[in-house]
Structures are given as C-alpha cells and as structure tokens.
Design an enzyme around this catalytic site. Sequence first.
Site, PDB file in Angstrom:
ATOM      1  N   TYR A  75      10.170  -3.279  33.983  1.00 27.63           N
ATOM      2  CA  TYR A  75      10.213  -1.979  33.313  1.00 27.63           C
ATOM      3  C   TYR A  75       8.827  -1.464  32.934  1.00 27.63           C
ATOM      4  O   TYR A  75       8.714  -0.328  32.464  1.00 27.63           O
ATOM      5  CB  TYR A  75      11.085  -2.062  32.060  1.00 27.63           C
ATOM      6  CG  TYR A  75      12.529  -2.380  32.363  1.00 27.63           C
ATOM      7  CD1 TYR A  75      13.361  -1.432  32.949  1.00 27.63           C
ATOM      8  CD2 TYR A  75      13.056  -3.640  32.087  1.00 27.63           C
ATOM      9  CE1 TYR A  75      14.682  -1.723  33.241  1.00 27.63           C
ATOM     10  CE2 TYR A  75      14.378  -3.950  32.380  1.00 27.63           C
ATOM     11  CZ  TYR A  75      15.185  -2.981  32.953  1.00 27.63           C
ATOM     12  OH  TYR A  75      16.493  -3.271  33.253  1.00 27.63           O
ATOM     13  N   HIS A 106      10.483   5.449  30.728  1.00 33.01           N
ATOM     14  CA  HIS A 106      11.183   5.081  29.494  1.00 33.01           C
ATOM     15  C   HIS A 106      10.316   4.220  28.571  1.00 33.01           C
ATOM     16  O   HIS A 106      10.660   4.035  27.404  1.00 33.01           O
ATOM     17  CB  HIS A 106      12.454   4.307  29.862  1.00 33.01           C
ATOM     18  CG  HIS A 106      13.671   4.719  29.089  1.00 33.01           C
ATOM     19  ND1 HIS A 106      13.779   5.895  28.382  1.00 33.01           N
ATOM     20  CD2 HIS A 106      14.876   4.081  28.919  1.00 33.01           C
ATOM     21  CE1 HIS A 106      14.981   5.968  27.816  1.00 33.01           C
ATOM     22  NE2 HIS A 106      15.653   4.883  28.121  1.00 33.01           N
ATOM     23  N   ASN A 108      18.833   0.434  24.298  1.00 36.52           N
ATOM     24  CA  ASN A 108      20.048   0.870  23.600  1.00 36.52           C
ATOM     25  C   ASN A 108      20.397   0.003  22.396  1.00 36.52           C
ATOM     26  O   ASN A 108      21.367   0.278  21.697  1.00 36.52           O
ATOM     27  CB  ASN A 108      21.237   0.951  24.564  1.00 36.52           C
ATOM     28  CG  ASN A 108      21.602  -0.387  25.176  1.00 36.52           C
ATOM     29  OD1 ASN A 108      20.859  -1.356  25.049  1.00 36.52           O
ATOM     30  ND2 ASN A 108      22.733  -0.440  25.850  1.00 36.52           N
ATOM     31  N   ASP A 154       9.954   8.454  24.814  1.00 30.90           N
ATOM     32  CA  ASP A 154       9.947   9.420  25.902  1.00 30.90           C
ATOM     33  C   ASP A 154      10.921  10.556  25.588  1.00 30.90           C
ATOM     34  O   ASP A 154      11.906  10.361  24.889  1.00 30.90           O
ATOM     35  CB  ASP A 154      10.336   8.740  27.215  1.00 30.90           C
ATOM     36  CG  ASP A 154      11.712   8.082  27.140  1.00 30.90           C
ATOM     37  OD1 ASP A 154      11.931   7.249  26.241  1.00 30.90           O
ATOM     38  OD2 ASP A 154      12.576   8.401  27.971  1.00 30.90           O
ATOM     39  N   ASN A 175      19.189   6.909  23.878  1.00 25.26           N
ATOM     40  CA  ASN A 175      19.915   5.730  23.408  1.00 25.26           C
ATOM     41  C   ASN A 175      19.146   4.926  22.358  1.00 25.26           C
ATOM     42  O   ASN A 175      19.750   4.326  21.459  1.00 25.26           O
ATOM     43  CB  ASN A 175      20.280   4.824  24.585  1.00 25.26           C
ATOM     44  CG  ASN A 175      21.402   5.401  25.424  1.00 25.26           C
ATOM     45  OD1 ASN A 175      22.251   6.132  24.917  1.00 25.26           O
ATOM     46  ND2 ASN A 175      21.411   5.083  26.706  1.00 25.26           N
TER      47      ASN A 175
END
Length: 203
Positions: free
Chosen positions: A25, A30, A77, A103, A124
């Site tokens: 990631y 994100h 989340n 973001d 989220n």
Amino acid sequence: MFGKERIGTPADLLVVGLGNPGVEYQGTRHNVGAEVVALLARRHVAVLKLGKERSLSAELRSGEFRIVVAFPQTFMNLSGESVRLLVKRHGIDDFSKLVVIHDELDLPTARIKCKFGGGNGGHNGLKSIQAHLSSPDYVRIRIGIGRPPGRQDPADYVLKRPGKAEQELLAVAIEQAGDAVESILSIGFERTMNQVNTATEIM
C-alpha cells in the site's frame, strides 16, 4: 474521557496520518496521510515505532511543544481503534488537539484544505474514528486526490499508485500538509486554516 486515567505526559498535539499498513500500500493515494506522518518524523529526526496503541508513532519536540505523530496499523476502516487508544495514551482531552490527515476525493489532486469537524464524506477511516470517539469534532487536514477517471471504482482508485506527474504534485502537497501541522503549533488552527484554505491552488 475513556475510563482509566491516561498514561504519560499529555501531548500538545496528536497528529494521525491515515493509510493502510504494508509495503503493497505504500505510495498509494489512500496513504498520503501516512506519508505526512513519515515526513514529520524525518524532519525531526525521529523513528516511528510500533506501540501498544496499534500504530507506528513517535514523539517530537517543536520548541516548547510536544507532538505525537502516528500511523495506525489497523487498516483504514479500523483506524478508530488505534486513534481511541492514542487519544487515551497521550492525554488528549480536547479534540481540537487531534489532527487527522487523510486523502480526499472531493478535492482536486494536491489541493490542501483544513477544517474542524463535519461529515466523513464516505471516508472509511473517518467513519471509524467518529464511531470510536463518539464525535466528529477534530481537526482534519485533507489532501486532494481527485475523482477517478471514467467509471473507475473509487475503492480501486484510492488503492492505486499515481503516475509520475501526479506523484510529483502529491509530494508537494505532502510537504505543505507537514507545514500546516507546524503552523498549527506556531500560530493556531484558525489562522492556519485561513492561510491554507485561501492559498493559490498549485495546479
């Protein structure tokens, strides 16, 4: 606020950069919030370490101020689980001392905006934080990533790495977000928000 007394000296500011943990990631849209936290740690020659609050965090000094920067390791989340523990650990009894960097699809790429409270815009990470703090009233620094092109699913878009030109724009925005955190300490949130939100767009 959350039952047992806090542990340790209260922080003047708790700065949380949102993102997803794991190398897969890194560099995705994100994770721009997490990149700001990493930037602040580098600026202050601090090392982010994994703690009981389920986050990578470091304590920084800026003049007379004590700042804690953190990147939750709970996945986006579930960010609120870590934030709740960080708030308790660092004696944050006023959410105006909590800054969440994230973001923002509803801003053009690399545009920075500051706000206090408000809705979560379907994000989220913010949903989770609000659920765990039972309040939406904390400082946000929003880094624009723009809307996905065509019919691309926003959920896929935010988890993609941007192209080179967009990366360069976001790198500037990440620096500006770091500057905004430092500004909140030196001149306060209201003045910082006015300066950031009225600044000329970099695009």
